[in-house]
Design an enzyme around this catalytic site. Sequence first.
Site, PDB file in Angstrom:
ATOM      1  N   ALA A 280     -11.917  11.875  20.981  1.00 34.71           N
ATOM      2  CA  ALA A 280     -12.997  10.896  20.867  1.00 34.71           C
ATOM      3  C   ALA A 280     -13.410  10.380  22.245  1.00 34.71           C
ATOM      4  CB  ALA A 280     -12.562   9.729  19.984  1.00 34.71           C
TER       5      ALA A 280
ATOM      6  N   HIS B 168      -9.696   5.133   1.816  1.00 36.77           N
ATOM      7  CA  HIS B 168      -8.368   5.368   1.238  1.00 36.77           C
ATOM      8  C   HIS B 168      -7.944   6.827   1.222  1.00 36.77           C
ATOM      9  CE1 HIS B 168      -8.912   1.209   0.039  1.00 36.77           C
ATOM     10  NE2 HIS B 168      -7.621   1.160  -0.204  1.00 36.77           N
TER      11      HIS B 168
ATOM     12  N   ARG C 273      -5.209  -1.957   9.493  1.00 41.47           N
ATOM     13  CA  ARG C 273      -5.148  -3.429   9.397  1.00 41.47           C
ATOM     14  C   ARG C 273      -5.391  -4.027  10.781  1.00 41.47           C
ATOM     15  NH1 ARG C 273      -0.823  -6.538   6.239  1.00 41.47           N
ATOM     16  NH2 ARG C 273       0.533  -5.734   7.863  1.00 41.47           N
TER      17      ARG C 273
ATOM     18  N   ASP D  69      -0.050   2.291   8.672  1.00 44.13           N
ATOM     19  CA  ASP D  69      -0.537   1.495   9.797  1.00 44.13           C
ATOM     20  C   ASP D  69       0.367   1.556  11.021  1.00 44.13           C
ATOM     21  OD1 ASP D  69      -2.577   0.679   8.079  1.00 44.13           O
ATOM     22  OD2 ASP D  69      -1.439  -1.059   7.396  1.00 44.13           O
TER      23      ASP D  69
ATOM     24  N   ARG E  41       0.506  -5.488  -6.384  1.00 46.34           N
ATOM     25  CA  ARG E  41       0.587  -6.788  -5.721  1.00 46.34           C
ATOM     26  C   ARG E  41       1.139  -7.799  -6.717  1.00 46.34           C
ATOM     27  NH1 ARG E  41      -0.147  -5.201  -0.454  1.00 46.34           N
ATOM     28  NH2 ARG E  41      -1.978  -3.849  -0.299  1.00 46.34           N
TER      29      ARG E  41
ATOM     30  N   MET F 198      -8.378   3.146   9.161  1.00 49.36           N
ATOM     31  CA  MET F 198      -7.522   2.051   8.711  1.00 49.36           C
ATOM     32  C   MET F 198      -6.530   1.641   9.806  1.00 49.36           C
ATOM     33  SD  MET F 198      -6.660   2.907   4.724  1.00 49.36           S
ATOM     34  CE  MET F 198      -7.683   2.208   3.433  1.00 49.36           C
TER      35      MET F 198
ATOM     36  N   ASP G  18       5.179  -4.966   5.968  1.00 49.01           N
ATOM     37  CA  ASP G  18       5.734  -6.267   6.344  1.00 49.01           C
ATOM     38  C   ASP G  18       5.788  -7.240   5.164  1.00 49.01           C
ATOM     39  OD1 ASP G  18       2.994  -6.567   6.200  1.00 49.01           O
ATOM     40  OD2 ASP G  18       2.831  -7.785   8.004  1.00 49.01           O
TER      41      ASP G  18
ATOM     42  N   LYS H 271     -24.381  15.929  27.678  1.00 48.74           N
ATOM     43  CA  LYS H 271     -23.582  15.754  26.456  1.00 48.74           C
ATOM     44  C   LYS H 271     -24.486  15.250  25.347  1.00 48.74           C
ATOM     45  CE  LYS H 271     -19.189  13.763  24.986  1.00 48.74           C
ATOM     46  NZ  LYS H 271     -18.597  15.062  24.713  1.00 48.74           N
TER      47      LYS H 271
ATOM     48  N   GLY I  45       0.815  -1.202   0.000  1.00 49.09           N
ATOM     49  CA  GLY I  45       0.000   0.000   0.000  1.00 49.09           C
ATOM     50  C   GLY I  45       0.853   1.258   0.000  1.00 49.09           C
TER      51      GLY I  45
ATOM     52  N   ASP J 226       2.702  -0.413  11.860  1.00 49.83           N
ATOM     53  CA  ASP J 226       2.709  -1.756  12.445  1.00 49.83           C
ATOM     54  C   ASP J 226       3.987  -2.534  12.149  1.00 49.83           C
ATOM     55  OD1 ASP J 226       2.287  -2.085   9.735  1.00 49.83           O
ATOM     56  OD2 ASP J 226       0.660  -3.529   9.950  1.00 49.83           O
TER      57      ASP J 226
ATOM     58  N   HIS K 267     -23.573  14.754  21.951  1.00 50.01           N
ATOM     59  CA  HIS K 267     -22.955  14.078  20.814  1.00 50.01           C
ATOM     60  C   HIS K 267     -21.738  13.293  21.288  1.00 50.01           C
ATOM     61  CE1 HIS K 267     -20.337  17.623  21.114  1.00 50.01           C
ATOM     62  NE2 HIS K 267     -19.429  16.847  20.550  1.00 50.01           N
TER      63      HIS K 267
ATOM     64  N   THR L  74       4.339   2.663   5.670  1.00 47.61           N
ATOM     65  CA  THR L  74       2.946   2.252   5.799  1.00 47.61           C
ATOM     66  C   THR L  74       2.238   3.183   6.775  1.00 47.61           C
ATOM     67  OG1 THR L  74       1.432   0.541   6.643  1.00 47.61           O
ATOM     68  CG2 THR L  74       3.659   0.531   7.521  1.00 47.61           C
TER      69      THR L  74
END
Length: 319
Positions: free
Chosen positions: A186, A249, A171, A127, A72, A169, A103, A213, A11, A129, A215, A125
């Site tokens: 959040a 994306h 993964r 991610d 790929r 995203m 990876d 609250k 990616g 990760d 929302h 990446t």
Amino acid sequence: MKRIGVLTSGGDAPGMNAAVRAVVRKAIYQGVEVYGIYQGYQGLITGQIEKMEVGSVGDIIHRGGTMLRSARCQEFVTKEGQLKGIQQLKALGIEGLIVIGGDGSYRGAKALTELGFPCIGVPGTIDNDIPGTDFTIGFDTALNTVIDAIDKIRDTASSHERTFVVEVMGRNAGDLALWAGLSGGAETILIPEDPFDMDSIKDRLLKGHERGKRHSIIIVAEGVMSGNEFAKKLEEETQFDTRVSVLGHMQRGGSPTAVDRMLASRLGARAVELLIEGKGGRTVGIEKNQLVDYDISEALAMPHQLDLDIYRLSKELSI
């Protein structure tokens, strides 16, 4: 080493272009020729390889995506495909390869090294990760993209007194969700590394509602479940008016932040240095703002570690 190659795989991530630029210009500065491989490992097998000059990477440091493009390639998973790639490299006199990606890209670099062709992995990446580095190229940019979306969603959530579920995203890693959730304010964050309890989420939302609250923002990492799936469960439990935003994306796109440009430039240049030093089968990374490198097999064997102290803090600050 007088001739090296560079490719991006898997990616795309903002900052990959900055890393390619660093590889090309660092190598040329050191008197080493550089060849760009287009379309990742697929292009390696089919010979989509071109010599790169200083001007080849001009005006790309600020651009998202990857100029070398990515694809790929199932054929490269096989030994036959890997040997085809090595044959293409050797035909051009290329002696080492720098692979920018995640990876899966690292596993390809490991396989080539084990077949006698030295490779260096550079973590790219969104991610975050990849073991052996605190941060990966693209993570900071994606994080800021998510935060910008959360800020906008909060405006409409407040106006309509709704609960919004935002799917991000990552993964199987929760880094992007966690960092975005904490810095975006959040109320609830769901990550793969810690199973969620619907009753506690329900209680938290109801208590917030009771104190006025109107929302809430709930961040769901894609490795937990889809945002739509979670929203359905939540509505069944609370009857709150819930909306879902799947950022998708768009998180991969955009001009890289200064942080990602710096990281990519440092890691790309260090990868070139390792090849010049005659070292292959390594990965580069950053830990405590210092450049590090690991044996690629060792790095792939390391577990990904998410900082659960940050997760606990997010719960404390969202009361």
